[in-house]
Design a protein around this motif. Structure first.
Motif, PDB file in Angstrom:
ATOM      1  N   ALA A   1      -1.995  12.246  -2.480  1.00  0.00           N
ATOM      2  CA  ALA A   1      -3.277  11.541  -2.367  1.00  0.00           C
ATOM      3  C   ALA A   1      -3.046  10.066  -2.048  1.00  0.00           C
ATOM      4  CB  ALA A   1      -4.074  11.693  -3.659  1.00  0.00           C
ATOM      5  N   ALA A   2      -2.036   9.468  -2.666  1.00  0.00           N
ATOM      6  CA  ALA A   2      -1.720   8.070  -2.380  1.00  0.00           C
ATOM      7  C   ALA A   2      -1.274   7.898  -0.933  1.00  0.00           C
ATOM      8  CB  ALA A   2      -0.634   7.576  -3.333  1.00  0.00           C
ATOM      9  N   ALA A   3      -0.488   8.838  -0.433  1.00  0.00           N
ATOM     10  CA  ALA A   3      -0.037   8.768   0.956  1.00  0.00           C
ATOM     11  C   ALA A   3      -1.208   8.913   1.923  1.00  0.00           C
ATOM     12  CB  ALA A   3       1.003   9.855   1.221  1.00  0.00           C
ATOM     13  N   GLU A   4      -2.151   9.767   1.593  1.00  0.00           N
ATOM     14  CA  GLU A   4      -3.335   9.913   2.450  1.00  0.00           C
ATOM     15  C   GLU A   4      -4.157   8.639   2.465  1.00  0.00           C
ATOM     16  OE1 GLU A   4      -5.356  13.365   1.044  1.00  0.00           O
ATOM     17  OE2 GLU A   4      -3.759  14.744   1.695  1.00  0.00           O
ATOM     18  N   ARG A   5      -4.235   7.942   1.322  1.00  0.00           N
ATOM     19  CA  ARG A   5      -4.934   6.652   1.314  1.00  0.00           C
ATOM     20  C   ARG A   5      -4.208   5.658   2.218  1.00  0.00           C
ATOM     21  NH1 ARG A   5      -5.869   7.888  -4.148  1.00  0.00           N
ATOM     22  NH2 ARG A   5      -3.971   6.829  -4.844  1.00  0.00           N
ATOM     23  N   ALA A   6      -2.887   5.671   2.166  1.00  0.00           N
ATOM     24  CA  ALA A   6      -2.128   4.754   3.018  1.00  0.00           C
ATOM     25  C   ALA A   6      -2.309   5.084   4.492  1.00  0.00           C
ATOM     26  CB  ALA A   6      -0.648   4.796   2.642  1.00  0.00           C
ATOM     27  N   ASP A   7      -2.462   6.364   4.805  1.00  0.00           N
ATOM     28  CA  ASP A   7      -2.583   6.788   6.199  1.00  0.00           C
ATOM     29  C   ASP A   7      -3.986   6.614   6.763  1.00  0.00           C
ATOM     30  OD1 ASP A   7       0.014   7.562   6.900  1.00  0.00           O
ATOM     31  OD2 ASP A   7      -0.202   9.524   5.955  1.00  0.00           O
ATOM     32  N   THR A   8      -5.018   6.838   5.930  1.00  0.00           N
ATOM     33  CA  THR A   8      -6.372   6.909   6.489  1.00  0.00           C
ATOM     34  C   THR A   8      -7.442   6.181   5.680  1.00  0.00           C
ATOM     35  OG1 THR A   8      -6.847   8.996   5.335  1.00  0.00           O
ATOM     36  CG2 THR A   8      -5.876   9.151   7.540  1.00  0.00           C
ATOM     37  N   GLY A   9      -7.148   5.758   4.465  1.00  0.00           N
ATOM     38  CA  GLY A   9      -8.177   5.190   3.604  1.00  0.00           C
ATOM     39  C   GLY A   9      -8.461   3.730   3.899  1.00  0.00           C
TER      40      GLY A   9
ATOM     41  N   LEU B   1       0.828  -1.207   0.000  1.00  0.00           N
ATOM     42  CA  LEU B   1       0.000   0.000   0.000  1.00  0.00           C
ATOM     43  C   LEU B   1       0.864   1.260   0.000  1.00  0.00           C
ATOM     44  CD1 LEU B   1      -2.865   1.202   0.092  1.00  0.00           C
ATOM     45  CD2 LEU B   1      -2.748   1.080   2.588  1.00  0.00           C
ATOM     46  N   PRO B   2       1.865   1.378   0.881  1.00  0.00           N
ATOM     47  CA  PRO B   2       2.726   2.559   0.842  1.00  0.00           C
ATOM     48  C   PRO B   2       4.035   2.363   0.087  1.00  0.00           C
ATOM     49  CG  PRO B   2       3.098   1.415   2.890  1.00  0.00           C
ATOM     50  CD  PRO B   2       2.082   0.600   2.123  1.00  0.00           C
ATOM     51  N   GLY B   3       4.375   1.108  -0.272  1.00  0.00           N
ATOM     52  CA  GLY B   3       5.722   0.826  -0.756  1.00  0.00           C
ATOM     53  C   GLY B   3       6.155   1.651  -1.953  1.00  0.00           C
ATOM     54  N   GLY B   4       5.386   1.612  -3.027  1.00  0.00           N
ATOM     55  CA  GLY B   4       5.792   2.306  -4.244  1.00  0.00           C
ATOM     56  C   GLY B   4       5.886   3.805  -4.082  1.00  0.00           C
ATOM     57  N   LEU B   5       4.937   4.397  -3.355  1.00  0.00           N
ATOM     58  CA  LEU B   5       4.953   5.855  -3.242  1.00  0.00           C
ATOM     59  C   LEU B   5       6.174   6.342  -2.469  1.00  0.00           C
ATOM     60  CD1 LEU B   5       3.818   7.310  -0.308  1.00  0.00           C
ATOM     61  CD2 LEU B   5       1.907   5.838  -0.905  1.00  0.00           C
ATOM     62  N   LEU B   6       6.663   5.543  -1.507  1.00  0.00           N
ATOM     63  CA  LEU B   6       7.869   5.943  -0.780  1.00  0.00           C
ATOM     64  C   LEU B   6       9.100   5.864  -1.674  1.00  0.00           C
ATOM     65  CD1 LEU B   6       7.232   4.333   2.722  1.00  0.00           C
ATOM     66  CD2 LEU B   6       6.769   6.673   1.964  1.00  0.00           C
ATOM     67  N   PHE B   7       9.167   4.868  -2.549  1.00  0.00           N
ATOM     68  CA  PHE B   7      10.269   4.802  -3.504  1.00  0.00           C
ATOM     69  C   PHE B   7      10.202   5.954  -4.507  1.00  0.00           C
ATOM     70  CE2 PHE B   7      10.422   0.185  -2.361  1.00  0.00           C
ATOM     71  CZ  PHE B   7      11.757   0.151  -1.962  1.00  0.00           C
ATOM     72  N   ALA B   8       9.001   6.447  -4.766  1.00  0.00           N
ATOM     73  CA  ALA B   8       8.849   7.550  -5.718  1.00  0.00           C
ATOM     74  C   ALA B   8       9.240   8.894  -5.116  1.00  0.00           C
ATOM     75  CB  ALA B   8       7.404   7.608  -6.213  1.00  0.00           C
ATOM     76  N   ALA B   9       9.222   9.005  -3.793  1.00  0.00           N
ATOM     77  CA  ALA B   9       9.455  10.290  -3.140  1.00  0.00           C
ATOM     78  C   ALA B   9      10.805  10.926  -3.488  1.00  0.00           C
ATOM     79  CB  ALA B   9       9.297  10.143  -1.627  1.00  0.00           C
ATOM     80  N   PRO B  10      11.920  10.167  -3.487  1.00  0.00           N
ATOM     81  CA  PRO B  10      13.190  10.807  -3.868  1.00  0.00           C
ATOM     82  C   PRO B  10      13.175  11.330  -5.303  1.00  0.00           C
ATOM     83  CG  PRO B  10      13.601   8.759  -2.692  1.00  0.00           C
ATOM     84  CD  PRO B  10      12.129   8.787  -3.016  1.00  0.00           C
ATOM     85  N   ALA B  11      12.448  10.658  -6.193  1.00  0.00           N
ATOM     86  CA  ALA B  11      12.365  11.129  -7.578  1.00  0.00           C
ATOM     87  C   ALA B  11      11.610  12.452  -7.653  1.00  0.00           C
ATOM     88  CB  ALA B  11      11.685  10.072  -8.452  1.00  0.00           C
ATOM     89  N   LEU B  12      10.571  12.606  -6.833  1.00  0.00           N
ATOM     90  CA  LEU B  12       9.822  13.859  -6.813  1.00  0.00           C
ATOM     91  C   LEU B  12      10.731  15.010  -6.395  1.00  0.00           C
ATOM     92  CD1 LEU B  12       7.262  15.577  -6.920  1.00  0.00           C
ATOM     93  CD2 LEU B  12       6.719  14.787  -4.596  1.00  0.00           C
TER      94      LEU B  12
END
Length: 381
Positions: free
Chosen positions: A297-305, A241-252
């Motif tokens: 938005a993906a991080a918010e889903r991981a946190d509360t969705g 659920l959170p894995g990919g978005l955390l790997f994407a963070a350094p690219a952002l």
């Protein structure tokens, strides 16, 4: 002065006694990372001052359970802090994010194992090599005999513990287990000499046959599915659920810095120069802004969705598409910069290289993410 004392000194100088991630702490760590970014790229390792700043900012303790003094924080906070550090140095942000994520992994250890890691401090940097599982684990009385070779242990040179995943040789399905060992138990092989993320020190590690007690091991499947009964949300959700978005963070963060560096370079001629440059600025800037919204938005889903297969598939899709958009945005900028940008090392070139290496990570491949997303929609139809 020991590492812990230096970290507390840095925190005290910043006027804070805790280690929670926030905008100010991430900015401070990002500034330290930026100072050492060229050297990290050249020397293929982070400077000690950068490691201290990342630790003092609260990355390693971010997902550590509160019972050990950790923050057991949220994914949105980590996403934002990682992207901020990546504007200074993507390699530093990659290691910082993984030290946080690996603390979340280690929270699946039995209580006695957690106590060995965090009994004295929650600011323990944990490296990991868990995908794919490698080596071999054999049951031995009330523990395991573990040995093997594992690749891509990012941040291992500055870690104090390491998590290794290996198949259980005695299990009928050879299901994998995760084992925690002091970092000094493994031998580091200098194998990481990549195009980008050069400072992450993502080397291979070798472990001779070593006995690991049962309280320093857990089933890999527990990590993948999460623990719905866990008191903290960060430990309850499945890993993907959170894995990919955390790997994407350094690219952002790297893309944001690339845009700023390109704009500074191009600014004198933007109004009187080519329309192509102005279009590149507009389109790439808008895409990077859109990715920031997508990942938040993906991080918010991981946190509360809701925690279901559809949410996992959507987050995997969004992370993969996000990095694809960031890669294209920075490619467009470089195509309008002339050969001078790539002729010699520099900040813009480093961001470009770092983003390409991030985009190659298995967690950000679009094909499996797209297939997973399509399956989730088919099941709902």
């Amino acid at each position: 002065m020991g590492d812990r004392a230096v970290i507390e000194q840095v925190r005290s100088a910043a006027g804070r006694t805790g280690g929670a991630l926030g905008a100010a702490t991430a900015a401070t760590a990002g500034a330290a990372a930026a100072t050492g970014a060229d050297a990290a790229d050249r020397d293929r390792r982070l400077a000690p001052a950068t490691v201290t700043a990342l630790t003092a900012a609260g990355f390693p303790r971010h997902f550590v359970p509160a019972r050990w003094g950790g923050t057991q924080g949220g994914f949105a906070e980590l996403l934002t802090a990682t992207a901020t550090v990546a504007e200074g140095c993507a390699s530093a942000a990659w290691c910082a994010m993984l030290w946080a994520a690996h603390g979340r992994f280690a929270a699946f250890l039995p209580p006695d194992g957690q106590g060995e890691l965090w009994g004295d401090s929650p600011d323990i940097r944990v490296a990991a090599a868990v995908l794919p599982p490698a080596g071999q684990a054999v049951p031995d009385r009330d523990g395991w005999l573990l040995h093997g070779r594992w690749s891509f242990a990012s941040g291992v040179e500055h870690a104090e513990w390491i998590l290794l995943a290996a198949p259980d040789a005695a299990a009928p399905d050879r299901g994998a287990r995760v084992f925690a060992l002091p970092r000094d138990a493994v031998r580091i092989e200098d194998t990481w000499d990549s195009t980008g993320l050069r400072g992450t020190g993502s080397h291979a590690v070798v472990l001779p046959e070593t006995r690991v007690p049962a309280h320093r091991s857990f089933a890999f499947a527990d990590l993948l599915r999460g623990d719905p009964a866990a008191p903290a949300r960060c430990h309850a959700v499945p890993a993907h659920l959170p894995g990919g978005l955390l790997f994407a963070a350094p690219a952002l963060g790297a893309a944001s810095r690339a845009l700023a560096a390109w704009t500074e370079r191009a600014a004198p001629g933007l109004l009187d120069g080519s329309a192509a440059a102005r279009e590149a600025l507009a389109r790439s800037g808008a895409e990077i802004d859109a990715v920031a919204l997508l990942l938040r938005a993906a991080a918010e889903r991981a946190d509360t969705g809701p925690v279901d297969a559809a949410a996992v598939a959507r987050n995997r899709r969004d992370a993969a598409v996000a990095v694809d958009l960031l890669t294209g945005a920075v490619e467009r900028l470089l195509r309008t910069s002339g050969t001078g940008v790539l002729a010699a090392p520099g900040e813009l070139q480093r961001c470009w290289r770092d983003i390409h290496v991030i985009a190659s990570h298995g967690a950000l491949r679009l094909e499996p993410a797209a297939a997973d997303h399509a399956r989730s929609l088919a099941h709902r139809a």
